[in-house]
Design an enzyme around this catalytic site. Structure first.
Site: not given
Lengths: 509, 380
Positions: B20-22
């Site tokens: 998951g990420c930004a």
């Protein structure tokens, strides 16, 4: 009892495989079983009026069991057996006795029933948990439509920079299944009508097999694949133009390396006319196409068929899964063919020599994986489409086949089951009690076409719903994102070589 | 730790690691240079979306002095791997400049490899002998180094742009690489929350090839279908990450098939058939559109990307933000003056431009394309 039903005794005697058990408390003497059995198993004694059974004639087709109004009948395995021997199995012993009596080749029908590794059952499918969401097919769009045909290797544009959207001819399938080749002759006209009408209703295709196309079925041309086999039965320009695609049949999974054989007794009336074979003469397809002795000859036939139809029909080349299948498929991909169809070791048949059926060829799962990998290694997988069959039994098999790399699946036996087939494997006798693999008018009319269509459509729609559920679980909402997506599969009970060929990891990895 | 992971077969590239990420981007559409300060600040409010296991940035327009050359950023395990690579590079290229990439030592960034910058130019004679253009040559060069030279990894190879990444939180990574000393007209950034401990710097993002850089948030369910297709064309997915395969898809469609950004989006996030068939055939424009969309789906079915994703594809002269067609990941955009902002969360934009206007969430499958005035020579 007719001559055909006379049971020999002594050294020629083959004890029955089945025992028909009639529950006297339930039997109401209605005579349905007598009428339903074309094999003459149920007999009413003319003098005593009592019902008896001739177990030796029973093929375990379950027709009497299904139609007995009081469910008074059961068919069980006969208790008699040869002295157990793990090497000399009863099947092998029985085959020896038969051949010693007849001197003939042993014949069988439908797919190989022996215990073999069914690789589908060793493959397990993935599902999303936490890191990405599964998709609910009841609430979100879920696409199972697919297109089969050649694809260009680069995008072309016109002088204004707009994409040239012209493409080679494609088959559009509403779901990734279609009906595999079963000839008119091997199955009845009613069975063909069921396939044709169901294909139309489902937005898919059925395949004529090598027996030509009956006059009444030309109207279903848009959903028809016309087959050209080595005997060229029923092939003429109008036939080639009638369908949506043309299939060159090189081989069949149940009998790789040999041609088909429809006995003269079945070449009657419309079948003779449709096959363009004189009444009563055997229709024997040569083992090879006598104009194809090499891969460049195949190219000429493919191009010839395209020329005959102005390039408007995709050409499928169907081969049996044999040892060198990856190289063969690579050659076919370069022959100009649009679609490659591969039929596996367990594929069905209306009649095949037993020894060939059970011993020649390789399982479809391994063949498919090897072909898909090879075409990718050569960079040509996107040029052609890949169809597989032999045998696809349920929606899970379809999902696994597509994840291994197939574009769509040929379904044969399952379609016959929807029409009533109970897999008694006696198609070659021509006395199919379910009206499918027979040409006897009184048997053919037992297959109600409307009901058959309804059941077959339901079966395929049920599979398609299940395919969507599988896809949604994996977080995939379009069938093309499943194609060749082998990371969605894991194996159990497989050795290193099997895993390597299938291109998958062991479960837990 | 890296050795332990390698032994267990858990190192980046040995195992597939969803994350998951930004993500975020700032673009000065007038081409005015910006230091790395703002993009670092922009990532700070999204700290929850990262786990300290990977952060990185891409800056465009940072090497004007070497605008005609390819700037290779390398991670080397050892001096030997660097020397081997250098010898290999020199067989086909002029090495215009070589230096250690300047860093700022900090306690939170550890286990650093040797980080080098090589500015190179392929020899013309080599290109003509191989009958390759310089882009294709560089792609093959990078594939060879990354798959065949032990301990060497190219993580940036574009012209006048550079990727900077490490294991750590993005804001730390930005300061570690002293990004405030670079001037770019476009910055993109990434913070990573892998479901594993990759422990290797090469696995951080952005991922780049030529001047493409991709930052991505999501986990694509089509991964292996995409990978096995793209590997037919010389790409090698050594990291087994979504970002890597998405970068190769973009390169294949944009550079090799010469599709437009819009067309590329229509392959990767193809409209549903029902949407395509809804286009009015009586209207000539509708009919053309319909034929084109159907064509792209039929010709490149295996490049459809399913499952959640939001990406920002950077290139010389702009970027394209794209969501999966169901919009399963957040992505918003806004602008103020000549600056365009894109981020996983509005907070990231407000952190650097409280007055940003017209904030909107691009619809699933609809590309948001930003162009920078006066920048030419990019691949898109």
């Amino acid at each position: 009892m007719s001559a055909q039903n006379r049971i020999p005794s002594g050294i020629d005697y083959l004890p029955p495989l089945f025992q028909v058990i009639r529950n006297a408390d339930r039997c109401i003497d209605c005579n349905v079983c007598v009428k339903q059995c074309a094999n003459g198993v149920h007999v009413r004694d003319a003098q005593t009026g009592r019902l008896s059974t001739v177990d030796e004639l029973c093929v375990d087709c379950q027709r009497c069991v299904c139609f007995c109004p009081t469910h008074a009948l059961q068919i069980c395995e006969a208790p008699n057996r040869y002295r157990p021997n793990a090497n000399w199995t009863p099947q092998i012993m029985r085959g020896s006795y038969k051949q010693a009596g007849t001197g003939g080749v042993l014949l069988s029908s439908m797919g190989n029933p022996n215990e073999q590794t069914v690789y589908w059952d060793k493959l397990l499918i993935n599902a999303s948990q936490v890191t990405n969401p599964s998709i609910d097919p009841l609430r979100e769009p879920m696409e199972t439509r697919c297109y089969l045909g050649r694809r260009p290797t680069s995008v072309m544009r016109d002088a204004n920079g707009a994409i040239d959207t012209s493409l080679p001819p494609h088959l559009e399938l509403a779901m990734p299944m279609l009906f595999s080749a079963m000839s008119y002759g091997s199955i009845s006209l009613n069975a063909h009508k069921v396939l044709a009408r169901a294909a139309r209703e489902l937005g898919i295709y059925y395949n004529t097999g090598e027996g030509g196309l009956h006059q009444d079925l030309y109207e279903y041309g848009e959903n028809t694949i016309t087959q050209v086999a080595s005997g060229r039965f029923g092939v003429f320009k109008g036939y080639l133009e009638a369908g949506a695609a043309i299939e060159v049949k090189i081989g069949q999974g149940a009998k790789p390396g040999i041609g088909g054989h429809l006995p003269g007794a079945k070449i009657v009336g419309d079948i003779s006319r449709t096959r363009m074979v004189p009444e009563g003469s055997d229709a024997i397809s040569p083992a090879p196409h006598h104009d194809i002795y090499s891969i460049e000859d195949l190219r000429q036939l493919v191009m010839g068929l395209k020329a005959a139809t102005d390039g408007r029909k995709p050409v499928i080349v169907k081969v049996a899964a044999v040892h060198n299948i990856a190289a063969i498929a690579s050659g076919i991909a370069r022959s100009g063919a649009d679609i490659i169809a591969i039929d596996g070791l367990r594929g069905g048949t209306g009649a095949a020599p037993t020894m060939i059926r059970d011993n020649v060829g390789i399982p479809i799962e391994l063949a498919l994986a090897a072909v898909d990998s090879r075409l990718r290694a050569e960079g040509i997988r996107n040029d052609v489409s890949l169809l597989v069959g032999g045998s696809i039994r349920c929606s899970a098999d379809v999902v696994k086949a597509i994840a291994l790399g197939a574009d769509a699946c040929y379904v044969g036996t399952a379609a016959l089951l929807a029409m009533g087939c109970h897999l008694c494997r006696n198609c070659h006798s021509g006395r199919c009690n379910w009206g499918i693999a027979t040409q006897q008018p009184e048997l053919v009319k037992r297959l109600n076409v409307d009901q058959g269509v309804e059941r077959l459509v339901k079966l395929m729609r049920a599979w398609n719903s299940e395919v969507m559920e599988f896809m949604g679980g994996m977080g995939i909402n379009s069938i093309e994102a499943l194609r060749g997506n082998r990371l969605m599969l894991r194996g159990v009970d497989l050795n290193e070589s099997e895993l390597e060929i299938l291109g998958i990891s062991y479960a837990g990895r | 730790m890296r050795e332990d992971l390698a032994r267990a077969g858990l190192l980046e590239g040995q195992v597939r690691i969803p994350a998951g990420c930004a993500i975020a981007a700032i673009v000065a559409t007038d081409g005015k240079p910006m230091s790395g300060h703002d993009i670092i600040t922009s990532m700070e409010p999204m700290r929850e979306r990262s786990s300290g296991l990977g952060g990185g940035f891409a800056g465009y327009g940072i090497y004007p002095k070497y605008a005609d050359c390819f700037a290779f950023h390398f991670f080397f395990d050892s001096r030997d791997s660097r020397k081997t690579t250098e010898a290999y590079l020199e067989q086909g290229c002029e090495v215009v400049n070589r230096e250690l990439i300047p860093i700022r030592k900090m306690a939170r960034i550890t286990d650093e490899p040797l980080i080098w910058r090589y500015v190179i130019k392929p020899h013309r004679s080599v290109l003509s002998r191989l009958q390759l253009d310089e882009n294709e040559y560089v792609v093959r060069l990078v594939m060879h180094i990354n798959t065949s030279i032990d301990g060497a990894y190219v993580f940036s190879c574009g012209k006048n742009m550079g990727i900077f990444k490490a294991v750590g939180y993005p804001e730390d990574v930005g300061r570690y690489y002293r990004l405030e000393e670079y001037e770019a007209y476009q910055w993109t950034a990434h913070g990573r929350y892998p479901t594993n401990t990759p422990g290797w710097w090469g696995g951080a993002h952005p991922f780049g090839l030529l001047d493409w850089s991709v930052v991505h948030n999501g986990e694509i369910s089509s991964y292996d279908a995409n990978r096995r297709f793209i590997e037919m064309f010389g790409y090698r997915c050594t990291l087994q990450t979504d970002t890597e395969v998405i970068t190769y898809i973009a390169d294949y469609l944009l550079r090799r098939q010469k599709l437009s950004l819009q067309e590329t989006a229509h392959v990767m996030a193809a409209p549903f058939w029902s949407t395509i068939e809804h286009l009015d055939m009586r209207d000539p424009e509708g009919a053309r559109k319909r034929a084109e969309l159907a064509y792209l789906r039929k010709v490149f079915p295996s490049l459809l990307v399913t499952g959640p994703f939001s990406i920002i594809l950077g290139f010389n002269g702009g970027c394209m933000a794209l969501n999966d067609r169901l919009k399963l990941r957040s992505l918003v955009a806004a602008h103020k003056g000549n600056r365009v902002f894109i981020a996983s969360e509005e907070a990231a934009i407000r952190a650097i431009e409280p007055d940003a206007r017209d904030i909107f969430a691009p619809a699933g499958g609809v590309p948001y394309i930003v162009r920078v005035d006066g920048v030419e020579g990019g691949l898109a």
